[in-house]
Design a protein around this motif. Structure first.
Motif, PDB file in Angstrom:
ATOM      1  N   ILE A  20       4.635  -8.937  17.083  1.00 38.89           N
ATOM      2  CA  ILE A  20       4.295  -7.976  16.170  1.00 38.89           C
ATOM      3  C   ILE A  20       3.670  -8.826  14.853  1.00 38.89           C
ATOM      4  N   GLY A  21       2.956  -8.010  13.963  1.00 40.60           N
ATOM      5  CA  GLY A  21       2.432  -8.603  12.826  1.00 40.60           C
ATOM      6  C   GLY A  21       1.303  -9.443  13.088  1.00 40.60           C
ATOM      7  N   ASP A  22       1.013 -10.570  12.364  1.00 38.20           N
ATOM      8  CA  ASP A  22       0.296 -11.413  12.177  1.00 38.20           C
ATOM      9  C   ASP A  22       0.107 -12.344  13.949  1.00 38.20           C
ATOM     10  N   ALA A  23       1.298 -12.413  14.164  1.00 36.54           N
ATOM     11  CA  ALA A  23       1.629 -13.017  15.577  1.00 36.54           C
ATOM     12  C   ALA A  23       0.882 -12.267  16.623  1.00 36.54           C
ATOM     13  N   ALA A  24       0.724 -11.124  16.312  1.00 36.97           N
ATOM     14  CA  ALA A  24      -0.069 -10.081  17.502  1.00 36.97           C
ATOM     15  C   ALA A  24      -1.461  -9.902  17.315  1.00 36.97           C
ATOM     16  N   HIS A  25      -1.914  -9.921  15.713  1.00 38.92           N
ATOM     17  CA  HIS A  25      -3.155  -9.815  15.245  1.00 38.92           C
ATOM     18  C   HIS A  25      -3.133 -10.137  13.894  1.00 38.92           C
ATOM     19  N   HIS A  32       0.804  -1.368   0.021  1.00 37.71           N
ATOM     20  CA  HIS A  32      -0.004  -0.096  -0.120  1.00 37.71           C
ATOM     21  C   HIS A  32       0.744   1.262  -0.199  1.00 37.71           C
ATOM     22  N   PRO A  33       0.167   2.438  -0.407  1.00 45.22           N
ATOM     23  CA  PRO A  33       0.815   3.762  -0.392  1.00 45.22           C
ATOM     24  C   PRO A  33       1.804   3.778   1.000  1.00 45.22           C
ATOM     25  N   SER A  34       1.156   3.714   2.218  1.00 42.75           N
ATOM     26  CA  SER A  34       1.845   3.876   3.426  1.00 42.75           C
ATOM     27  C   SER A  34       3.028   3.012   3.569  1.00 42.75           C
ATOM     28  N   THR A  35       3.170   2.035   3.128  1.00 46.00           N
ATOM     29  CA  THR A  35       4.560   1.045   2.834  1.00 46.00           C
ATOM     30  C   THR A  35       5.304   1.699   2.013  1.00 46.00           C
ATOM     31  N   ILE A  36       4.977   2.049   0.807  1.00 45.08           N
ATOM     32  CA  ILE A  36       5.850   2.767   0.001  1.00 45.08           C
ATOM     33  C   ILE A  36       6.572   4.075   0.307  1.00 45.08           C
ATOM     34  N   GLU A  37       5.528   4.632   1.227  1.00 46.08           N
ATOM     35  CA  GLU A  37       6.294   6.013   1.726  1.00 46.08           C
ATOM     36  C   GLU A  37       7.248   5.880   2.663  1.00 46.08           C
ATOM     37  N   LEU A  38       7.162   4.620   3.544  1.00 46.67           N
ATOM     38  CA  LEU A  38       8.099   4.293   4.455  1.00 46.67           C
ATOM     39  C   LEU A  38       9.421   4.099   3.869  1.00 46.67           C
ATOM     40  N   PHE A  39       9.300   3.330   2.737  1.00 48.06           N
ATOM     41  CA  PHE A  39      10.541   2.930   1.882  1.00 48.06           C
ATOM     42  C   PHE A  39      11.067   4.480   1.105  1.00 48.06           C
ATOM     43  N   ASP A  40      10.272   5.461   0.928  1.00 52.00           N
ATOM     44  CA  ASP A  40      10.813   6.534   0.482  1.00 52.00           C
ATOM     45  C   ASP A  40      11.476   7.300   1.643  1.00 52.00           C
ATOM     46  N   ILE A  99       3.950  -4.216   8.842  1.00 49.36           N
ATOM     47  CA  ILE A  99       5.112  -3.551   8.607  1.00 49.36           C
ATOM     48  C   ILE A  99       5.059  -2.150   9.581  1.00 49.36           C
ATOM     49  N   GLN A 100       3.905  -1.882   9.669  1.00 48.44           N
ATOM     50  CA  GLN A 100       3.786  -0.677  10.516  1.00 48.44           C
ATOM     51  C   GLN A 100       3.952  -1.052  11.992  1.00 48.44           C
ATOM     52  N   ASP A 101       3.856  -2.277  12.315  1.00 46.51           N
ATOM     53  CA  ASP A 101       4.199  -2.623  13.627  1.00 46.51           C
ATOM     54  C   ASP A 101       5.755  -2.654  13.820  1.00 46.51           C
ATOM     55  N   ALA A 102       6.285  -3.124  12.650  1.00 45.81           N
ATOM     56  CA  ALA A 102       7.836  -3.296  12.821  1.00 45.81           C
ATOM     57  C   ALA A 102       8.265  -1.811  12.725  1.00 45.81           C
ATOM     58  N   VAL A 103       7.818  -0.958  12.266  1.00 44.89           N
ATOM     59  CA  VAL A 103       8.486   0.535  12.255  1.00 44.89           C
ATOM     60  C   VAL A 103       8.079   1.070  13.671  1.00 44.89           C
ATOM     61  N   GLU A 130       0.588  -0.268  22.734  1.00 43.88           N
ATOM     62  CA  GLU A 130      -0.137   0.967  22.983  1.00 43.88           C
ATOM     63  C   GLU A 130      -0.196   1.703  21.721  1.00 43.88           C
ATOM     64  N   ARG A 131       0.947   1.756  21.209  1.00 41.08           N
ATOM     65  CA  ARG A 131       0.833   2.511  19.969  1.00 41.08           C
ATOM     66  C   ARG A 131       0.210   1.785  18.575  1.00 41.08           C
ATOM     67  N   ARG A 132       0.190   0.500  18.715  1.00 38.68           N
ATOM     68  CA  ARG A 132      -0.386  -0.001  17.554  1.00 38.68           C
ATOM     69  C   ARG A 132      -1.862  -0.953  17.818  1.00 38.68           C
ATOM     70  N   MET A 133      -2.152  -0.845  19.005  1.00 33.45           N
ATOM     71  CA  MET A 133      -3.453  -1.345  19.450  1.00 33.45           C
ATOM     72  C   MET A 133      -4.802  -0.668  18.708  1.00 33.45           C
ATOM     73  N   PHE A 134      -4.768   0.743  18.845  1.00 35.92           N
ATOM     74  CA  PHE A 134      -5.713   1.412  17.969  1.00 35.92           C
ATOM     75  C   PHE A 134      -5.907   1.262  16.638  1.00 35.92           C
ATOM     76  N   PRO A 135      -4.946   1.132  15.725  1.00 34.19           N
ATOM     77  CA  PRO A 135      -5.101   0.937  14.398  1.00 34.19           C
ATOM     78  C   PRO A 135      -5.536  -0.481  14.185  1.00 34.19           C
TER      79      PRO A 135
END
Length: 406
Positions: free
Chosen positions: A282-287, A47-55, A301-305, A330-335
């Motif tokens: 993190i990732g699928d192991a968490a959700h 997704h664009p969010s991931t491409i932006e991270l690589f940017d 990937i957002q979890d990893a970041v 705490e940071r990732r549970m909301f999304p």
């Protein structure tokens, strides 16, 4: 063998975490149980969010140089009519599209970039099957070959059937998923535009991902119905598909046995606690996420970041980080909660009624409104393309890369 940071699982979450922590100068070992990344019908939507991270990492152009297809609009066909559902071309980011790239190509790319950092190492055919513990703290992992590896911190990124989260007795909340999916592919002619779309007919839901010279198809059905469909026979299945998508009837001849299908038993769950002293999931192991929206790889990937943003600097200083592990959750549970709530709404309000329908159906009101007022298509595009509480690269860079692209 001791490693400061050990990551179990070489999927999107594990490889991205490996890249970021090694970039911060932290000795990082990623374990992948398979001998390669060549597993078909995994999440292929970047997704664009991931491409932006690589940017932000200075790697977007290198990623985009890999073969891929671009999707800027998502459409749905209901009752023989096409409806616009999402338009990514107005997103407030540089790259206003989704990339369709086989997951093995994406993981190969991340591996190659991570390998430019001296602190990174990857061990293939190394399966973590248990935890090393001392005085209630995780100290490393046990391997399937009988070996052990110690670590100051273990990140469990070993997928939706995570062995390590079970070994750690992390509490799991099962939200229920009423669907399963048969993945399969059929050949197609290349077209100038990408024609990815969802197809809806009474009793039938098929997501068709345009992969250039073939369709990657996801046939959605009520959970537990795989054996019944197999018993009805392959020709009956093909007839159902051709009824919903008549233009691919001839191409369905390329399917010769049930071996051409990959069954995805859909899960929708989340840990209520992602951590123990010495361990973070993190990732699928968490959700585990539903395939609805193709968001799983991008949330992982957002979890990893987020993990690297919170933990990399303290780890690089040699500080204990157990007290910081809850901050990642705490940071990732909301999304996670927001996206899973949306997926459950789609399950209940769209997929369920369609799969149970026996007569001609009308497009849902929301889809009709999106099509009638195209500006509204920017809303689902933003939710799917950028997600909720989007992460940015905040973790440090410790040393020059080996073989920089610059």
């Amino acid at each position: 063998m001791n490693s400061r940071l050990l990551i179990a699982g070489g999927g999107p979450a594990g490889m991205m975490a490996g890249l970021l922590f090694a970039r911060a100068g932290i000795e990082t070992l990623v374990l992948e149980k398979h001998g390669d990344f060549l597993r078909d019908f995994r999440g292929d939507t970047v997704h664009p969010s991931t491409i932006e991270l690589f940017d932000e990492l200075g790697l977007a152009e290198a990623l985009l140089n890999r073969p891929h297809d671009k999707v800027t609009r998502i459409r749905a066909r209901v009752g023989g009519r096409d409806y616009g559902a999402a338009d990514l071309s107005h997103l407030p980011v540089r790259h206003k599209f989704m990339m369709m790239m086989p997951q093995w190509d994406f993981l190969d790319f991340v591996r190659d970039e991570a390998a430019r950092w001296p602190a990174f190492s990857l061990r293939m055919e190394a399966e973590a099957i248990g935890l090393l513990e001392e005085a209630g703290r995780v100290q490393g992992v046990r391997l399937a070959d009988g070996g052990t590896i110690g670590a100051d911190l273990v990140i469990a990124a070993d997928g939706r059937g995570s062995v390590l989260r079970s070994a750690a007795a992390l509490p799991l909340e099962n939200l229920g998923a009423p669907i399963d999916v048969f993945w399969f592919r059929v050949p197609k002619q290349r077209t100038p535009d990408n024609r990815t779309m969802g197809r809806f007919a009474p009793g039938i839901v098929i997501a068709m991902i345009d992969r250039g010279d073939y369709w990657q198809c996801a046939f959605v059905f009520a959970k537990g119905g795989a054996d019944k469909m197999r018993e009805q026979g392959l020709e009956a299945f093909k007839h159902r598909v051709s009824h919903a998508v008549p233009e691919i009837e001839n191409e369905l001849g390329s399917i010769t046995s049930w071996d051409d299908f990959k069954l995805l038993s859909v899960s929708l769950d989340r840990l209520t606690r992602w951590h123990r002293p010495g361990l973070l999931a993190i990732g699928d192991a968490a959700h585990a996420m539903s395939p609805v929206g193709g968001v799983g790889i991008n949330l992982a990937i957002q979890d990893a970041v987020a993990a690297a943003n919170i933990l990399a600097l303290p780890l690089s200083r040699g500080e204990a980080v157990d007290s910081l592990l809850p901050k990642v959750q705490e940071r990732r549970m909301f999304p996670v909660r927001v996206i899973q709530r949306m997926q459950r709404a789609v399950h209940a309000g769209v997929l369920g009624p369609t799969l149970s329908a026996t007569a001609a159906m009308r497009a849902p009101l929301a889809l009709r409104m999106l099509d009638r007022f195209p500006a509204l298509q920017r809303i689902p595009a933003r939710v799917v393309g950028l997600g909720v509480r989007r992460e940015h690269i905040r973790s440090p860079q410790a040393a020059p890369r080996q073989g920089s692209h610059e």
